[in-house]
Structure formats: C-alpha cells, structure tokens
Write an enzyme that holds these catalytic residues in place. Sequence first.
Site, short mmCIF file in Angstrom:
data_model
loop_
_atom_site.label_atom_id
_atom_site.label_comp_id
_atom_site.label_asym_id
_atom_site.label_seq_id
_atom_site.Cartn_x
_atom_site.Cartn_y
_atom_site.Cartn_z
N CYS A 89 -12.98 2.93 8.55
CA CYS A 89 -11.88 1.97 8.70
C CYS A 89 -12.39 0.94 9.68
CB CYS A 89 -10.62 2.64 9.20
SG CYS A 89 -9.33 1.46 9.66
N THR A 106 -12.27 -4.77 5.19
CA THR A 106 -11.51 -3.54 5.26
C THR A 106 -12.14 -2.56 4.29
OG1 THR A 106 -9.44 -2.52 4.51
CG2 THR A 106 -9.87 -4.73 3.77
N ASN A 107 -12.22 -1.29 4.66
CA ASN A 107 -12.71 -0.28 3.72
C ASN A 107 -11.68 0.01 2.65
OD1 ASN A 107 -15.40 1.26 4.82
ND2 ASN A 107 -14.18 0.48 6.53
N GLN A 128 0.83 -1.20 0.00
CA GLN A 128 0.00 0.00 0.00
C GLN A 128 0.87 1.26 0.00
OE1 GLN A 128 -2.33 -0.58 3.54
NE2 GLN A 128 -4.09 -1.42 2.44
#
Length: 233
Positions: free
Chosen positions: A197, A83-84, A52
């Site tokens: 989140c 997970t968003n 990421q």
Amino acid sequence: MQTIGLLGGMSWESSAVYYKLINEGVRERLGGLHSARIVLWSVEFQEVARRQAAGDWDALAEMMIDGARALERAGAEMLLICTNTMHKLADEVAAAIAIPIVHIADIAAVAIKAANSSQPLLLGTRFTMEEPFYRDRMRDRHGLALMRPSADDERMVHSIIYDELCLGVVRAESKARCRAVIEAARKQGADGVILGCTELDLLLSQSDTDLPVFDTTALHAAAAVERSLADRP
C-alpha cells in the site's frame, strides 16, 4: 526527459511522497536545479473509498480512465497509478490509453527477485491482500508466492491504512502491531515484506525488521525516474 503522468490522490498523502521522491531522484541523477517533468491528476478520494466499499468497480474504472486520458492529453508519456489497490483496474486503464503503464507489481517483483525472496508477506488494503489481482500477477508473471496475514490481521492493517495513514496519522502503537504481524509471518516462513500500500511507507521501513522490505512507493517512483531519463547520459 519524458513526462511522467501520476494518477494519484488515492490518497494524496502517498501522492505527495511520489512527487517528492521523483523530483529528488531526478535531481540526484542530473544535479543542479533539475527537476522532473510531471503532470498529476488527483482524484477525490472520499468518492473512491465509498465506491471501493460498495464494490462499484465499474464506476471506479470510468473514473480512472477519465484521469488517465486527461494525463495523456496533458502530455504524459507514461502513467503511474499511485496506489497498489487500484491496479485492480490497470488492464482496463491500459486498454483505454496509448501511453504505457508502469505497473507497480512488476516493479516490486524485480526488487523481490533481486533480493532472492520467494515468499514475501504482502501487507496492504484488504482489496490488495484478499483479491487475486495482485497475488496472481506476482505468481503468474514472476513466479512469486505471496504470503497473507491472518484474517484478523488483514482487517487490522486495512483499518490502519484507511483510518490513520490516509489521514496523515502515524501512531506508534500501529507500528508495533504491524511489526508483530511481520514477526508472525517470519515464523511461518516469510522471507520478505511487501509494503503493498503506498501509504505504508509512512509507518514502516527497513529499520522495523531484518527481513528485506520492499517499499512499493519508493520502487515505483525510482522506476519512473529511470524511464523518464532513459535516453539521458
């Protein structure tokens, strides 16, 4: 009962909450010793976080697709990406499997609109707050205009998530700082708060503000229960 596939480990702190909430939801609905049918694929989050930070989303898409396909082979009849942030890759994952994805933003949008909120504050990782994938979906599909914190506050919230909550660390001073961000947004017209989140529900809850709070972890888990038991009386 349909089998729920959880693509988790991002971080495992929130994946554990998913597992608990889904099983509690099934037990509440059916009673007795009932529990959910769940298969879980948990990634190695250090590798995810590294990619990421490097912006290597192609490699992350491969990782997510591998996990989703493994869940499908294991008998999952629906997929939750726990997970968003990694819903950035939801379309790529959906194209690689035959089972449906329960999209966390769509589930949150239903709750937001039911509460007559139209301009909620979005809290999450910097990827979720800064990049358009989440806010554009909320706008284009649901007519919602999400408010962002200031740039400094976005960096602070992101740091709290990765440096504390993903490690299971919950600090009173971090709660106070996030509550200050919420209050600042209220003064600018925010009419709700999205815990965008899946770790943020470890730190914040409805008791922290009188604005409606939309806990995406709890909403996502409840939607999984509802879909799993859709054919049950």
